[in-house]
Write an enzyme that holds these catalytic residues in place. Sequence first.
Site, PDB file in Angstrom:
ATOM      1  N   LYS A 204       4.997   0.546  12.761  1.00  0.00           N
ATOM      2  CA  LYS A 204       4.576   1.251  11.408  1.00  0.00           C
ATOM      3  C   LYS A 204       3.709   2.273  11.774  1.00  0.00           C
ATOM      4  CE  LYS A 204       4.482  -3.236   9.228  1.00  0.00           C
ATOM      5  NZ  LYS A 204       3.714  -4.621   9.002  1.00  0.00           N
TER       6      LYS A 204
ATOM      7  N   ILE B 115       0.809  -1.108   0.160  1.00  0.00           N
ATOM      8  CA  ILE B 115       0.040   0.022   0.178  1.00  0.00           C
ATOM      9  C   ILE B 115       0.755   1.340   0.015  1.00  0.00           C
ATOM     10  CG2 ILE B 115      -1.669   1.321   1.114  1.00  0.00           C
ATOM     11  CD1 ILE B 115      -2.587  -1.088   2.559  1.00  0.00           C
TER      12      ILE B 115
HETATM   13  N1  HSE Z   1       4.840  -9.676   9.773  1.00  0.00           N
HETATM   14  C1  HSE Z   1       4.097  -8.571   8.998  1.00  0.00           C
HETATM   15  C2  HSE Z   1       2.625  -8.736   8.975  1.00  0.00           C
HETATM   16  C3  HSE Z   1       4.815  -8.171   7.880  1.00  0.00           C
HETATM   17  O1  HSE Z   1       2.117  -9.777   9.190  1.00  0.00           O
HETATM   18  O2  HSE Z   1       1.918  -7.843   8.440  1.00  0.00           O
HETATM   19  C4  HSE Z   1       5.950  -7.505   7.844  1.00  0.00           C
HETATM   20  O3  HSE Z   1       5.665  -6.147   8.205  1.00  0.00           O
END
Ligand code: HSE
Length: 428
Positions: free
Chosen positions: A207, A138
């Site tokens: 994030k 995204i």
């Molecule tokens: N482990 C992450 C997820 C992906 O399951 O979205 C990498 O950031």
Amino acid sequence: MSTPLRLGIAGLGTVGAGVVKIVQRKAELLTARTGRSVEIVAVSARNRDKDRGVRLKDYAWEDDPVALARRDDVDLFVELMGGSDGPAKAATEAAIAGGKDVVTANKAMLALHGQDLALAAEEAGVALRFEAAVAGGIPVVKALTEGLAGNEVQRVMGVMNGTCNYILTRMEHAGLPYEEVFEEANALGYLEADPTLDVGGIDAGHKLSLLSAIAFGTQVDFGSVELEGIERIEIADIEQARDMGFRIKLLGVAQMTGRGLEQRMAPCLVPADSPLGQLEGGTNMVVLEGDAVGQIVLRGAGAGEGPTASAVMSDVLDIARGIRVSTFGQPASSLEKPVPAKATAPAPFYLRMELQDKPGALAKVATVLGEAGVSIDRMRQYRHQRTTAPVLFVTHKCPREALDRALVAMGATGVVEGHPVAIRIEEV
Ligand code: HSE
């Protein structure tokens, strides 16, 4: 023809191999779009002999990613190793010090060291970009830094860990407990090497902190994200929330308030018919709200070879085109340290408890809620199992402290078995 952009790629796992494939297979398209050729000159990974399904013999090999980052024939260092410190950080710092642009997918490194690295990049006059670090394919970093640059961002929300959303939706559809679905996800290879990064909300918290920095013009502050994982979510809550018209999501919410920056990543209930409520499996969704644009919703694959490589290439092609945007959308030297604020804004809550089958039991609980100033919006009682019955409340908006006062008082009534479950309902 202008000079080629020469890449050095460190890390040849799923994402690295995906980037190599795009560069090899779409050379003409990339040149048509940027006006210059994009070439890989050198690569680095832990195991030279592993078959990655891509041809690597045309590229120089470096065992040491720092040596790769320092090569004179590399213009752009692509860091796809992962890990907040260690080789990834050392190689990124070496590339910046050597005057090279850097593209990374490393959310942990940026969540913990993003401000220092962005400052170093700015001082060295190089770009440091990270589209692939947040929500896989995204293009949310670009959406925030560029597409919404004319807005004051009011709120950022998102389901940004596909593994958690897979676990929660699989529990719901199969009627299975958390532990069983966790094992399934592990067997399918969905979990990070350290699963608490996923199920503890840490990966998603990294994030969120990166998006907050861009959205609110502050330094990245992962340390003040209120974090709660999905480990304690019970199948009963998933089923009963659904019965009341909600679904449980590991949702990140960031907003700037008069008291400071609120950032929390925690399970919460969202209306089942909202875009977030309809999200299935490993898909990610980010909701952005700006004063001019209103609300926009971005949905797509949050992980995997193609989607994550697609995001890496977006940054690579920007650099090939000469587009140089500050790491967090404004000069790193102008970013203030945020004042962290606890998320205390009143919200409706979902409350589940086991109530004893005694005359007046329900009345006692209702009284305790009323005395704490918590108003009941909806209530449902299910059939008794032996001596207790599950009872659900959806409250009107109330401060979390009021609910906590009620929960303490409930313990003293003698009619509630065990600990009630309280989960915030997010208005989305
Ligand atoms: N482990 C992450 C997820 C992906 O399951 O979205 C990498 O950031």
